[in-house]
Design a protein around this motif. Structure first.
Motif, PDB file in Angstrom:
ATOM      1  N   GLU A  81      38.350  13.512 -56.491  1.00  0.00           N
ATOM      2  CA  GLU A  81      37.363  12.706 -55.698  1.00  0.00           C
ATOM      3  C   GLU A  81      36.963  13.773 -54.330  1.00  0.00           C
ATOM      4  O   GLU A  81      37.605  14.521 -54.031  1.00  0.00           O
ATOM      5  N   ARG A  82      35.481  13.446 -53.982  1.00  0.00           N
ATOM      6  CA  ARG A  82      35.325  14.003 -52.844  1.00  0.00           C
ATOM      7  C   ARG A  82      35.514  13.261 -51.520  1.00  0.00           C
ATOM      8  O   ARG A  82      35.222  12.098 -51.564  1.00  0.00           O
ATOM      9  N   ARG A  83      36.419  13.838 -50.584  1.00  0.00           N
ATOM     10  CA  ARG A  83      36.625  13.320 -49.339  1.00  0.00           C
ATOM     11  C   ARG A  83      37.072  14.070 -48.239  1.00  0.00           C
ATOM     12  O   ARG A  83      37.188  15.435 -48.177  1.00  0.00           O
ATOM     13  N   GLN A  84      36.974  13.603 -46.991  1.00  0.00           N
ATOM     14  CA  GLN A  84      37.342  14.434 -45.870  1.00  0.00           C
ATOM     15  C   GLN A  84      38.848  14.489 -45.748  1.00  0.00           C
ATOM     16  O   GLN A  84      39.678  13.728 -45.891  1.00  0.00           O
ATOM     17  N   LEU A  85      39.202  15.792 -45.398  1.00  0.00           N
ATOM     18  CA  LEU A  85      40.609  16.164 -45.515  1.00  0.00           C
ATOM     19  C   LEU A  85      41.055  16.994 -44.382  1.00  0.00           C
ATOM     20  O   LEU A  85      40.169  17.789 -43.984  1.00  0.00           O
ATOM     21  N   THR A  86      42.286  16.800 -43.763  1.00  0.00           N
ATOM     22  CA  THR A  86      42.694  17.801 -42.770  1.00  0.00           C
ATOM     23  C   THR A  86      43.817  18.623 -43.548  1.00  0.00           C
ATOM     24  O   THR A  86      44.688  17.986 -43.933  1.00  0.00           O
ATOM     25  N   VAL A  87      43.753  19.713 -43.486  1.00  0.00           N
ATOM     26  CA  VAL A  87      44.824  20.822 -44.239  1.00  0.00           C
ATOM     27  C   VAL A  87      45.389  21.435 -42.933  1.00  0.00           C
ATOM     28  O   VAL A  87      44.926  22.125 -42.369  1.00  0.00           O
ATOM     29  N   MET A  88      46.644  21.512 -43.142  1.00  0.00           N
ATOM     30  CA  MET A  88      47.625  22.358 -42.489  1.00  0.00           C
ATOM     31  C   MET A  88      48.272  23.612 -43.286  1.00  0.00           C
ATOM     32  O   MET A  88      48.790  23.071 -44.260  1.00  0.00           O
ATOM     33  N   ALA A 182      42.471  22.914 -40.326  1.00  0.00           N
ATOM     34  CA  ALA A 182      41.073  22.923 -40.589  1.00  0.00           C
ATOM     35  C   ALA A 182      40.673  21.481 -41.339  1.00  0.00           C
ATOM     36  O   ALA A 182      41.532  20.982 -41.907  1.00  0.00           O
ATOM     37  N   THR A 183      39.612  20.918 -40.792  1.00  0.00           N
ATOM     38  CA  THR A 183      39.095  19.637 -41.431  1.00  0.00           C
ATOM     39  C   THR A 183      37.810  19.784 -41.879  1.00  0.00           C
ATOM     40  O   THR A 183      36.655  20.536 -41.454  1.00  0.00           O
ATOM     41  N   GLY A 184      37.487  18.959 -43.182  1.00  0.00           N
ATOM     42  CA  GLY A 184      36.254  19.241 -43.851  1.00  0.00           C
ATOM     43  C   GLY A 184      36.124  18.648 -45.083  1.00  0.00           C
ATOM     44  O   GLY A 184      37.219  18.006 -45.606  1.00  0.00           O
ATOM     45  N   LEU A 185      35.101  18.620 -45.766  1.00  0.00           N
ATOM     46  CA  LEU A 185      34.943  17.919 -46.936  1.00  0.00           C
ATOM     47  C   LEU A 185      35.708  18.883 -48.114  1.00  0.00           C
ATOM     48  O   LEU A 185      35.345  20.045 -48.162  1.00  0.00           O
ATOM     49  N   SER A 201      45.256  19.847 -56.743  1.00  0.00           N
ATOM     50  CA  SER A 201      44.597  20.796 -56.285  1.00  0.00           C
ATOM     51  C   SER A 201      43.499  20.513 -55.118  1.00  0.00           C
ATOM     52  O   SER A 201      42.784  19.271 -55.504  1.00  0.00           O
ATOM     53  N   VAL A 202      43.152  21.140 -54.432  1.00  0.00           N
ATOM     54  CA  VAL A 202      41.999  20.884 -53.337  1.00  0.00           C
ATOM     55  C   VAL A 202      41.068  22.228 -53.571  1.00  0.00           C
ATOM     56  O   VAL A 202      41.537  23.214 -53.338  1.00  0.00           O
ATOM     57  N   VAL A 203      39.835  21.661 -53.421  1.00  0.00           N
ATOM     58  CA  VAL A 203      38.860  22.906 -53.783  1.00  0.00           C
ATOM     59  C   VAL A 203      37.739  22.564 -52.591  1.00  0.00           C
ATOM     60  O   VAL A 203      37.289  21.570 -52.318  1.00  0.00           O
ATOM     61  N   GLY A 204      37.488  23.658 -51.990  1.00  0.00           N
ATOM     62  CA  GLY A 204      36.617  23.715 -50.686  1.00  0.00           C
ATOM     63  C   GLY A 204      36.997  24.770 -49.846  1.00  0.00           C
ATOM     64  O   GLY A 204      37.723  25.482 -49.891  1.00  0.00           O
ATOM     65  N   GLU A 205      35.904  24.998 -48.888  1.00  0.00           N
ATOM     66  CA  GLU A 205      36.303  26.052 -47.758  1.00  0.00           C
ATOM     67  C   GLU A 205      37.405  25.609 -46.924  1.00  0.00           C
ATOM     68  O   GLU A 205      38.236  26.719 -46.276  1.00  0.00           O
ATOM     69  N   THR A 206      37.811  24.405 -46.659  1.00  0.00           N
ATOM     70  CA  THR A 206      38.674  23.807 -45.591  1.00  0.00           C
ATOM     71  C   THR A 206      40.234  24.404 -46.024  1.00  0.00           C
ATOM     72  O   THR A 206      40.617  24.896 -45.045  1.00  0.00           O
ATOM     73  N   PRO A 207      40.674  24.572 -47.052  1.00  0.00           N
ATOM     74  CA  PRO A 207      41.936  25.035 -47.213  1.00  0.00           C
ATOM     75  C   PRO A 207      41.697  26.507 -46.640  1.00  0.00           C
ATOM     76  O   PRO A 207      42.956  27.126 -46.191  1.00  0.00           O
TER      77      PRO A 207
END
Length: 475
Positions: A81-88, A182-185, A201-207
């Protein structure tokens, strides 16, 4: 090492008999799952979480991601699913030099202690440990369980684990960590790997951005991106790092180092700033508060409950009332409950006393005691109340105001009475407006004191306004 000794080392020796009856030996231990622990009678919550983290540190078959979800009984979503996530991202400083200096067995013990410290802090803020990569730890806030304050939780966790790792004492090694957030979609939820190696897995620029910021952070530093910075507002103090070049991202990105939690007590003001847009459509509520204030000024104490969903304008209404009363002689007291201090007795009252006394972050105890004495002297002559309130603020007893030797229950009663007397003293000087914010996060002792306050203000020139969300049931 045998299983009994391992259990005693974790402080979970109560389960020794169950492990013995089920013939769980040292070889079987790493293969235990969350369901196995449930069958063994391990209680839900802290004990089960501690077991899972310790088993993971042994190289157990339970993947870290799965263990973290199981410990909270939150099923991981099946579909991506697509969602906003804060990654540390968290990493040890100087781990390469550490591995060259230590024996592999000693290094394993150091890394395991570090992993346990990080997992404990992350669990406290309901984050999700997605993966351990050597001395690196990948954490999600907002998956699988989302919160309205995931960005804040991530930053508080980052500061907490920096402190916790720095206090570790393993093999006489001084450890330091650095953190990027960082936080983002993102798109999250696809399962990769098989069996015990499977993870979400998490896909996107945020990680990637969080990982790059972690690499830029110095020892004991938490560095955040612009998306996170917007969400946490003035809840923290920062050092602006400006636009920094990060590998793999074309344009420079803004970054900030988080120094500490700020002194701003009101979450509403910290997150929204002082520039507020005009309040529309709340004239009836404001008029009601003004009518109650008129009655309170005449000595007929009033209590107003303001209930509503998050973001509907509860704090905004109290801010407008403060503006309307700006030119009237009165005393304003503000108490703020916090989701992070629900287990801290009397936190809203202790916080308000410290702010009213003018405590500075670096004040020594003696200076704080002098400021407290000066505050209380404005409304009452020095008496035993100073000793009880100083004790509430964790200040040492003084010769001028020794703390009586009482049992804990009696000391609590005397402390509550002292706080009530302080309010009565203020009300004798001028009418008082009390704003008690976010009562849905109140601790039990503060609730007891709030109940006493409601009873006591009946015949005082006091307007007490209590804000809370619908899930809270006021007495």
């Amino acid at each position: 090492m045998d299983v009994a000794a391992w259990l005693h080392g974790l402080g979970l020796e109560r389960y020794e008999q169950a492990f013995r009856e089920n013939e769980i030996d040292w070889d079987a231990l790493p293969k235990l799952t969350a369901e196995d622990l449930k069958d063994l009678g391990v209680v839900l919550g802290g004990h089960r979480r501690k077991f899972l983290e310790a088993i993971a540190a042994l190289g157990g078959a339970v993947p870290v991601a799965a263990a973290t979800v199981a410990s909270r009984d939150v099923p991981a979503p099946v579909d991506a699913e697509r969602r906003q996530l804060t990654v540390m991202f968290c990493d040890l400083v100087g781990s390469t030099a550490l591995s060259a200096r230590l024996d592999p067995e000693d290094l394993r013990e150091v890394i395991a202690a570090y992993h346990r410290a990080v997992a404990e802090i992350v669990a406290r803020f309901d984050g999700f440990v997605a993966n351990y990569m050597g001395d690196g730890v990948l954490v999600y806030f907002g998956y699988p369980r989302a919160h309205e304050d995931d960005a804040e939780r991530a930053v508080r966790a980052g500061l907490g684990l920096i402190d916790a790792v720095g206090r570790l004492d393993v093999k006489s090694v001084k450890l330091q960590a650095h953190v990027g957030i960082a936080t983002g979609l993102v798109v999250v939820g696809d399962s990769i790997g098989e069996g015990s190696a499977q993870q979400q897995s998490v896909v996107g620029e945020t990680p990637n951005l969080a990982a790059r910021l972690q690499a830029l952070a110095g020892p004991d530093a938490v560095v955040i991106a612009a998306g996170t910075r917007r969400l946490v507002g003035d809840l923290f103090e920062y050092r602006d790092l400006g636009a920094v070049e990060v590998k793999g991202i074309a344009a420079p990105v803004q970054a900030w180092q988080v120094l500490r939690a700020s002194g701003v007590a009101s979450r509403f003001e910290a997150l929204r700033g002082s520039a507020l847009s005009p309040l529309v459509g709340r004239d009836e509520e404001i008029d009601l508060l003004l009518r109650r204030w008129a009655r309170a000024k005449a000595g007929d104490g009033q209590v107003v409950l303001v209930s509503g969903e998050p973001g509907i304008g509860k704090s905004r209404i109290t801010a407008v009332l403060a503006e309307r009363l700006h030119d009237e002689p009165h005393i304003r007291l503000r108490y703020f409950c916090s989701p992070y201090y629900q287990d801290s007795a009397l936190y809203p009252f202790i916080d308000q006393l410290g702010r009213a006394a003018g405590f500075a972050r670096d004040d020594p105890p003696a200076s704080r005691l002098e400021k407290l004495e000066a505050l209380l002297a404005r409304v009452m002559p020095p008496n035993d109340d100073v000793a009880f309130l100083a004790d509430l603020l964790s200040l040492p007893a003084s010769e001028r105001h020794p703390l009586p030797n009482l049992n804990p229950q009696r000391k609590k009663e005397k402390s509550l009475e002292a706080l009530i007397r302080q309010l009565e003293g203020l009300a004798c000087q001028q009418p008082v407006v009390i704003v008690f914010e976010d009562a849905h996060w109140i601790d039990p002792t503060s609730r007891e004191l709030l109940d006493l306050t409601v009873e006591r203000v009946r015949n005082l020139p006091v307007l007490l306004i209590v804000t809370f969300r619908p899930e809270y049931q006021p007495p």
